[in-house]
Design a protein around this motif. Structure first.
Motif, PDB file in Angstrom:
ATOM      1  N   ALA A 147       0.823  -1.214   0.000  1.00 32.51           N
ATOM      2  CA  ALA A 147       0.000   0.000   0.000  1.00 32.51           C
ATOM      3  C   ALA A 147       0.854   1.260   0.000  1.00 32.51           C
ATOM      4  O   ALA A 147       0.355   2.343  -0.297  1.00 32.51           O
ATOM      5  CB  ALA A 147      -0.935  -0.003   1.206  1.00 32.51           C
ATOM      6  N   HIS A 148       2.139   1.124   0.304  1.00 28.87           N
ATOM      7  CA  HIS A 148       3.036   2.281   0.316  1.00 28.87           C
ATOM      8  C   HIS A 148       3.722   2.483  -1.040  1.00 28.87           C
ATOM      9  O   HIS A 148       4.577   3.351  -1.172  1.00 28.87           O
ATOM     10  CB  HIS A 148       4.045   2.142   1.463  1.00 28.87           C
ATOM     11  N   TRP A 149       3.359   1.689  -2.032  1.00 26.32           N
ATOM     12  CA  TRP A 149       3.652   1.814  -3.450  1.00 26.32           C
ATOM     13  C   TRP A 149       5.103   1.746  -3.876  1.00 26.32           C
ATOM     14  O   TRP A 149       5.437   0.936  -4.708  1.00 26.32           O
ATOM     15  CB  TRP A 149       3.039   3.091  -4.036  1.00 26.32           C
ATOM     16  N   GLU A 150       5.944   2.622  -3.393  1.00 25.55           N
ATOM     17  CA  GLU A 150       7.288   2.720  -3.933  1.00 25.55           C
ATOM     18  C   GLU A 150       8.125   1.500  -3.536  1.00 25.55           C
ATOM     19  O   GLU A 150       8.176   1.138  -2.364  1.00 25.55           O
ATOM     20  CB  GLU A 150       7.952   4.009  -3.452  1.00 25.55           C
ATOM     21  N   PRO A 151       8.783   0.849  -4.514  1.00 19.17           N
ATOM     22  CA  PRO A 151       9.469  -0.419  -4.256  1.00 19.17           C
ATOM     23  C   PRO A 151      10.426  -0.414  -3.057  1.00 19.17           C
ATOM     24  O   PRO A 151      10.396  -1.341  -2.250  1.00 19.17           O
ATOM     25  CB  PRO A 151      10.221  -0.694  -5.554  1.00 19.17           C
ATOM     26  N   LEU A 152      11.258   0.599  -2.922  1.00 22.95           N
ATOM     27  CA  LEU A 152      12.190   0.615  -1.784  1.00 22.95           C
ATOM     28  C   LEU A 152      11.459   0.842  -0.463  1.00 22.95           C
ATOM     29  O   LEU A 152      11.860   0.306   0.565  1.00 22.95           O
ATOM     30  CB  LEU A 152      13.272   1.673  -1.969  1.00 22.95           C
ATOM     31  N   HIS A 153      10.410   1.632  -0.486  1.00 28.24           N
ATOM     32  CA  HIS A 153       9.616   1.842   0.723  1.00 28.24           C
ATOM     33  C   HIS A 153       8.938   0.527   1.118  1.00 28.24           C
ATOM     34  O   HIS A 153       8.907   0.165   2.294  1.00 28.24           O
ATOM     35  CB  HIS A 153       8.592   2.942   0.481  1.00 28.24           C
ATOM     36  N   VAL A 154       8.423  -0.198   0.142  1.00 28.87           N
ATOM     37  CA  VAL A 154       7.799  -1.505   0.390  1.00 28.87           C
ATOM     38  C   VAL A 154       8.824  -2.449   1.016  1.00 28.87           C
ATOM     39  O   VAL A 154       8.551  -3.095   2.030  1.00 28.87           O
ATOM     40  CB  VAL A 154       7.225  -2.100  -0.920  1.00 28.87           C
ATOM     41  N   LEU A 155      10.017  -2.514   0.422  1.00 27.61           N
ATOM     42  CA  LEU A 155      11.088  -3.369   0.942  1.00 27.61           C
ATOM     43  C   LEU A 155      11.426  -3.012   2.389  1.00 27.61           C
ATOM     44  O   LEU A 155      11.563  -3.880   3.249  1.00 27.61           O
ATOM     45  CB  LEU A 155      12.326  -3.248   0.057  1.00 27.61           C
ATOM     46  N   GLY A 156      11.549  -1.730   2.661  1.00 24.59           N
ATOM     47  CA  GLY A 156      11.887  -1.280   4.002  1.00 24.59           C
ATOM     48  C   GLY A 156      10.792  -1.534   5.026  1.00 24.59           C
ATOM     49  O   GLY A 156      11.072  -1.693   6.214  1.00 24.59           O
ATOM     50  N   LEU A 157       9.542  -1.598   4.579  1.00 22.94           N
ATOM     51  CA  LEU A 157       8.422  -1.800   5.503  1.00 22.94           C
ATOM     52  C   LEU A 157       8.110  -3.264   5.808  1.00 22.94           C
ATOM     53  O   LEU A 157       7.423  -3.551   6.789  1.00 22.94           O
ATOM     54  CB  LEU A 157       7.158  -1.145   4.947  1.00 22.94           C
ATOM     55  N   LEU A 158       8.586  -4.168   4.995  1.00 18.51           N
ATOM     56  CA  LEU A 158       8.232  -5.578   5.210  1.00 18.51           C
ATOM     57  C   LEU A 158       8.591  -6.111   6.604  1.00 18.51           C
ATOM     58  O   LEU A 158       7.755  -6.757   7.237  1.00 18.51           O
ATOM     59  CB  LEU A 158       8.824  -6.466   4.118  1.00 18.51           C
ATOM     60  N   PRO A 159       9.786  -5.858   7.129  1.00 15.41           N
ATOM     61  CA  PRO A 159      10.069  -6.366   8.485  1.00 15.41           C
ATOM     62  C   PRO A 159       9.111  -5.801   9.535  1.00 15.41           C
ATOM     63  O   PRO A 159       8.607  -6.553  10.390  1.00 15.41           O
ATOM     64  CB  PRO A 159      11.507  -5.909   8.756  1.00 15.41           C
ATOM     65  N   LEU A 160       8.837  -4.511   9.474  1.00 18.33           N
ATOM     66  CA  LEU A 160       7.882  -3.914  10.403  1.00 18.33           C
ATOM     67  C   LEU A 160       6.508  -4.538  10.217  1.00 18.33           C
ATOM     68  O   LEU A 160       5.835  -4.892  11.192  1.00 18.33           O
ATOM     69  CB  LEU A 160       7.787  -2.403  10.201  1.00 18.33           C
ATOM     70  N   SER A 161       6.103  -4.684   8.984  1.00 22.85           N
ATOM     71  CA  SER A 161       4.787  -5.224   8.688  1.00 22.85           C
ATOM     72  C   SER A 161       4.616  -6.635   9.254  1.00 22.85           C
ATOM     73  O   SER A 161       3.567  -6.970   9.811  1.00 22.85           O
ATOM     74  CB  SER A 161       4.558  -5.214   7.178  1.00 22.85           C
ATOM     75  N   PHE A 162       5.657  -7.453   9.123  1.00 26.62           N
ATOM     76  CA  PHE A 162       5.575  -8.802   9.685  1.00 26.62           C
ATOM     77  C   PHE A 162       5.553  -8.775  11.214  1.00 26.62           C
ATOM     78  O   PHE A 162       4.867  -9.574  11.849  1.00 26.62           O
ATOM     79  CB  PHE A 162       6.707  -9.690   9.156  1.00 26.62           C
ATOM     80  N   LEU A 163       6.279  -7.842  11.825  1.00 27.83           N
ATOM     81  CA  LEU A 163       6.218  -7.688  13.280  1.00 27.83           C
ATOM     82  C   LEU A 163       4.794  -7.310  13.709  1.00 27.83           C
ATOM     83  O   LEU A 163       4.247  -7.883  14.657  1.00 27.83           O
ATOM     84  CB  LEU A 163       7.204  -6.637  13.776  1.00 27.83           C
ATOM     85  N   LEU A 164       4.198  -6.362  13.013  1.00 29.57           N
ATOM     86  CA  LEU A 164       2.841  -5.928  13.353  1.00 29.57           C
ATOM     87  C   LEU A 164       1.850  -7.087  13.227  1.00 29.57           C
ATOM     88  O   LEU A 164       0.989  -7.269  14.092  1.00 29.57           O
ATOM     89  CB  LEU A 164       2.418  -4.759  12.457  1.00 29.57           C
ATOM     90  N   GLY A 165       1.977  -7.860  12.168  1.00 31.08           N
ATOM     91  CA  GLY A 165       1.111  -9.021  11.985  1.00 31.08           C
ATOM     92  C   GLY A 165       1.349 -10.086  13.041  1.00 31.08           C
ATOM     93  O   GLY A 165       0.405 -10.702  13.558  1.00 31.08           O
ATOM     94  N   TRP A 166       2.600 -10.311  13.375  1.00 31.54           N
ATOM     95  CA  TRP A 166       2.938 -11.310  14.396  1.00 31.54           C
ATOM     96  C   TRP A 166       2.345 -10.903  15.746  1.00 31.54           C
ATOM     97  O   TRP A 166       1.783 -11.733  16.466  1.00 31.54           O
ATOM     98  CB  TRP A 166       4.452 -11.456  14.487  1.00 31.54           C
ATOM     99  N   LEU A 167       2.458  -9.624  16.095  1.00 29.25           N
ATOM    100  CA  LEU A 167       1.869  -9.136  17.345  1.00 29.25           C
ATOM    101  C   LEU A 167       0.359  -9.331  17.343  1.00 29.25           C
ATOM    102  O   LEU A 167      -0.230  -9.748  18.343  1.00 29.25           O
ATOM    103  CB  LEU A 167       2.206  -7.658  17.559  1.00 29.25           C
ATOM    104  N   ARG A 168      -0.272  -9.051  16.215  1.00 28.44           N
ATOM    105  CA  ARG A 168      -1.721  -9.233  16.104  1.00 28.44           C
ATOM    106  C   ARG A 168      -2.093 -10.699  16.268  1.00 28.44           C
ATOM    107  O   ARG A 168      -3.056 -11.036  16.961  1.00 28.44           O
ATOM    108  CB  ARG A 168      -2.195  -8.692  14.748  1.00 28.44           C
ATOM    109  N   MET A 169      -1.335 -11.577  15.636  1.00 26.49           N
ATOM    110  CA  MET A 169      -1.631 -13.008  15.710  1.00 26.49           C
ATOM    111  C   MET A 169      -1.416 -13.547  17.127  1.00 26.49           C
ATOM    112  O   MET A 169      -2.227 -14.312  17.638  1.00 26.49           O
ATOM    113  CB  MET A 169      -0.745 -13.779  14.718  1.00 26.49           C
ATOM    114  N   LYS A 170      -0.330 -13.142  17.773  1.00 26.27           N
ATOM    115  CA  LYS A 170      -0.003 -13.671  19.103  1.00 26.27           C
ATOM    116  C   LYS A 170      -0.917 -13.150  20.201  1.00 26.27           C
ATOM    117  O   LYS A 170      -1.157 -13.842  21.174  1.00 26.27           O
ATOM    118  CB  LYS A 170       1.458 -13.349  19.467  1.00 26.27           C
ATOM    119  N   THR A 171      -1.396 -11.902  20.075  1.00 27.80           N
ATOM    120  CA  THR A 171      -2.193 -11.312  21.155  1.00 27.80           C
ATOM    121  C   THR A 171      -3.681 -11.284  20.865  1.00 27.80           C
ATOM    122  O   THR A 171      -4.479 -11.107  21.778  1.00 27.80           O
ATOM    123  CB  THR A 171      -1.742  -9.856  21.431  1.00 27.80           C
TER     124      THR A 171
END
Length: 148
Positions: free
Chosen positions: A100-124
Motif C-alpha cells: 500500500a506504500h507503493w514505492e518499491p524501496l519503501h515496500v522493501l523497508g516496511l516488510l520487516p515492520l509489517s511482519f512484526l505488526l502481523g505477528w503481534l496481532r496473531m499472538k495477542t
C-alpha cells in the motif's frame, strides 16, 4: 505472550533500523529508486520544527498508525481470517500493508515492520500491541529524519 506492549515498544523501535539503513544505501547508489514519499517528508522536517512540523509529526506518530492498524490488522485481518489460516492471514496482510506504500524501496523497508505488526496481532489477538509498535516505529523514523 507475557508482555506484548514491551515487545511492541522495543520491536517497533528496532525492527526498522537495518531496513532503513539498507534502503538508504540502495537509494544512495541508485537515486532514481529513492522513495519520493519519504524524500518529501524528510525535506519537510529539514526546514526546522515549527507548528506545521509538530502537527505532521503528531499525525504520523498517532493518527496514521491507528488508522492503518485498524484497516490492515483489524478489518482486513478479520476478513482474511474467515477464509485463511492465521499464518496466511499474517503473510497476506503484511504484504498488502507494505504494498500500500507503493514505492518499491519503501515496500522493501516496511516488510520487516509489517511482519512484526502481523505477528503481534496473531499472538495477542488484539490491535493494541500492533498500534504501539507502529507508533513507535513512526516516531523513531520521524526523529531520524529530524536529525539528518
Amino acid at each position: 505472550m507475557r508482555r506484548p506492549y514491551w515487545v511492541a515498544l522495543l520491536g517497533g523501535a528496532t525492527v526498522s533500523l537495518i531496513p532503513t539503513w539498507l534502503v538508504a544505501q540502495i537509494a544512495a547508489a541508485f537515486p532514481a529508486l529513492a522513495p519520493q514519499e519519504l524524500e518529501i517528508v524528510s525535506e519537510f522536517f529539514s526546514k526546522g520544527f515549527g507548528p506545521p512540523q509538530m502537527l505532521v509529526f503528531f499525525i504520523v506518530m498517532t493518527i496514521l498508525p491507528v488508522l492503518e492498524e485498524w484497516l490492515f490488522r483489524g478489518v482486513l485481518w478479520r476478513w482474511t481470517l474467515k477464509v485463511f489460516s492465521p499464518k496466511y492471514t499474517l503473510v497476506a496482510t503484511s504484504f498488502l500493508f507494505a504494498l500500500a506504500h507503493w514505492e518499491p524501496l519503501h515496500v522493501l523497508g516496511l516488510l520487516p515492520l509489517s511482519f512484526l505488526l502481523g505477528w503481534l496481532r496473531m499472538k495477542t489477538d488484539e490491535l493494541g500491541p500492533s498500534i504501539v509498535a507502529h507508533m513507535t516505529n513512526n516516531t523513531v523514523a520521524c526523529l531520524i529524519m529530524l536529525i539528518q
